[in-house]
Design an enzyme around this catalytic site. Structure first.
Site, PDB file in Angstrom:
ATOM      1  N   CYS A 161       3.015  -3.335   4.073  1.00  0.00           N
ATOM      2  CA  CYS A 161       2.180  -2.189   4.449  1.00  0.00           C
ATOM      3  C   CYS A 161       2.881  -1.505   5.631  1.00  0.00           C
ATOM      4  O   CYS A 161       4.072  -1.732   5.837  1.00  0.00           O
ATOM      5  CB  CYS A 161       0.740  -2.605   4.749  1.00  0.00           C
ATOM      6  SG  CYS A 161       0.500  -3.716   6.144  1.00  0.00           S
ATOM      7  N   HIS A 168       6.232 -31.649  10.109  1.00  0.00           N
ATOM      8  CA  HIS A 168       5.615 -30.329   9.909  1.00  0.00           C
ATOM      9  C   HIS A 168       4.529 -30.360   8.838  1.00  0.00           C
ATOM     10  O   HIS A 168       3.615 -29.547   8.858  1.00  0.00           O
ATOM     11  CB  HIS A 168       6.690 -29.288   9.578  1.00  0.00           C
ATOM     12  CG  HIS A 168       7.718 -29.193  10.646  1.00  0.00           C
ATOM     13  ND1 HIS A 168       7.424 -28.726  11.905  1.00  0.00           N
ATOM     14  CD2 HIS A 168       9.025 -29.556  10.670  1.00  0.00           C
ATOM     15  CE1 HIS A 168       8.516 -28.789  12.654  1.00  0.00           C
ATOM     16  NE2 HIS A 168       9.498 -29.292  11.932  1.00  0.00           N
ATOM     17  N   HIS A 217       9.032 -24.652   9.011  1.00  0.00           N
ATOM     18  CA  HIS A 217       7.991 -25.369   9.752  1.00  0.00           C
ATOM     19  C   HIS A 217       6.570 -25.114   9.254  1.00  0.00           C
ATOM     20  O   HIS A 217       5.727 -25.998   9.394  1.00  0.00           O
ATOM     21  CB  HIS A 217       8.059 -24.990  11.240  1.00  0.00           C
ATOM     22  CG  HIS A 217       9.271 -25.550  11.932  1.00  0.00           C
ATOM     23  ND1 HIS A 217       9.463 -25.457  13.286  1.00  0.00           N
ATOM     24  CD2 HIS A 217      10.363 -26.212  11.445  1.00  0.00           C
ATOM     25  CE1 HIS A 217      10.614 -26.037  13.617  1.00  0.00           C
ATOM     26  NE2 HIS A 217      11.186 -26.488  12.514  1.00  0.00           N
ATOM     27  N   THR A 243       2.538  -1.867   8.946  1.00  0.00           N
ATOM     28  CA  THR A 243       2.952  -2.830   9.972  1.00  0.00           C
ATOM     29  C   THR A 243       3.176  -4.239   9.425  1.00  0.00           C
ATOM     30  O   THR A 243       3.769  -5.072  10.110  1.00  0.00           O
ATOM     31  CB  THR A 243       1.845  -2.958  11.041  1.00  0.00           C
ATOM     32  OG1 THR A 243       0.639  -3.363  10.373  1.00  0.00           O
ATOM     33  CG2 THR A 243       1.618  -1.652  11.784  1.00  0.00           C
ATOM     34  N   ASP A 273       0.866  -1.184   0.000  1.00  0.00           N
ATOM     35  CA  ASP A 273       0.000   0.000   0.000  1.00  0.00           C
ATOM     36  C   ASP A 273       0.903   1.234   0.000  1.00  0.00           C
ATOM     37  O   ASP A 273       2.144   1.127  -0.120  1.00  0.00           O
ATOM     38  CB  ASP A 273      -1.007  -0.040   1.164  1.00  0.00           C
ATOM     39  CG  ASP A 273      -0.359   0.167   2.537  1.00  0.00           C
ATOM     40  OD1 ASP A 273       0.883   0.265   2.616  1.00  0.00           O
ATOM     41  OD2 ASP A 273      -1.106   0.229   3.528  1.00  0.00           O
TER      42      ASP A 273
END
Ligand code: RB5
Length: 143
Positions: free
Chosen positions: A63, A131, A96, A65, A7
């Site tokens: 973005c 996994h 994992h 965060t 963004d």
């Protein structure tokens, strides 16, 4: 192929990530955006669609965060998106969780750290084995 999007809050970081991918000779599809302001869910959806349609194997979403992008991406079928702001998580989410989308926050990580996170994420293979069963359990929740 890697699909990348950001963004307005991470447009500068997206440019740096594209330069990094070019240095690594890794092909990418740039899903934008250069619009400001912009809505991160629109971009997350576009990048994840590329993975769903088989046009890309992995995605990078940026973005402010990294969180809005990851929340959106993880709503989409077949997507396992991880927000990483250090290298250990980036490495282990590949080993994992077989994460196929890396999310980073441009307001959280600097460009140098972002490149190290990219190194860890893009050059680590899924370990499989025990996994795989756990990843399958995650994907079962989509049904
Ligand atoms: C935009 O201001 C900001 O909300 C966005 O980039 C992101 O951080 C959301 O999770």
């Amino acid at each position: 192929m890697i699909a990348i999007g950001s963004d307005h809050a991470a447009a500068d970081l997206r440019k740096i990530v594209k330069e990094y991918l070019e240095d690594q000779e890794m092909p990418y599809i740039d899903c934008g955006t250069d619009e400001s302001p912009s809505d991160y869910p629109v971009i997350a959806k576009e990048v994840c669609k590329k993975i769903q349609d088989g046009e890309a194997d992995m995605g990078i979403l940026l973005c402010g965060t990294g969180i809005g992008m990851s929340l959106t991406a993880n709503k989409m079928k077949g997507i396992r998106a991880a927000v990483c702001s250090e290298t250990y998580s980036a490495k282990y989410t590949r080993l994992h969780n077989d994460a196929n989308v890396l999310c980073m926050g441009a307001r959280v990580v600097g460009s140098g750290l972002a490149k190290e996170i990219l190194d860890a994420f893009l050059f680590t293979e899924f370990e499989g084995g025990r996994h795989q069963r756990r990843v399958d359990m995650i994907m079962e929740l989509e049904k």
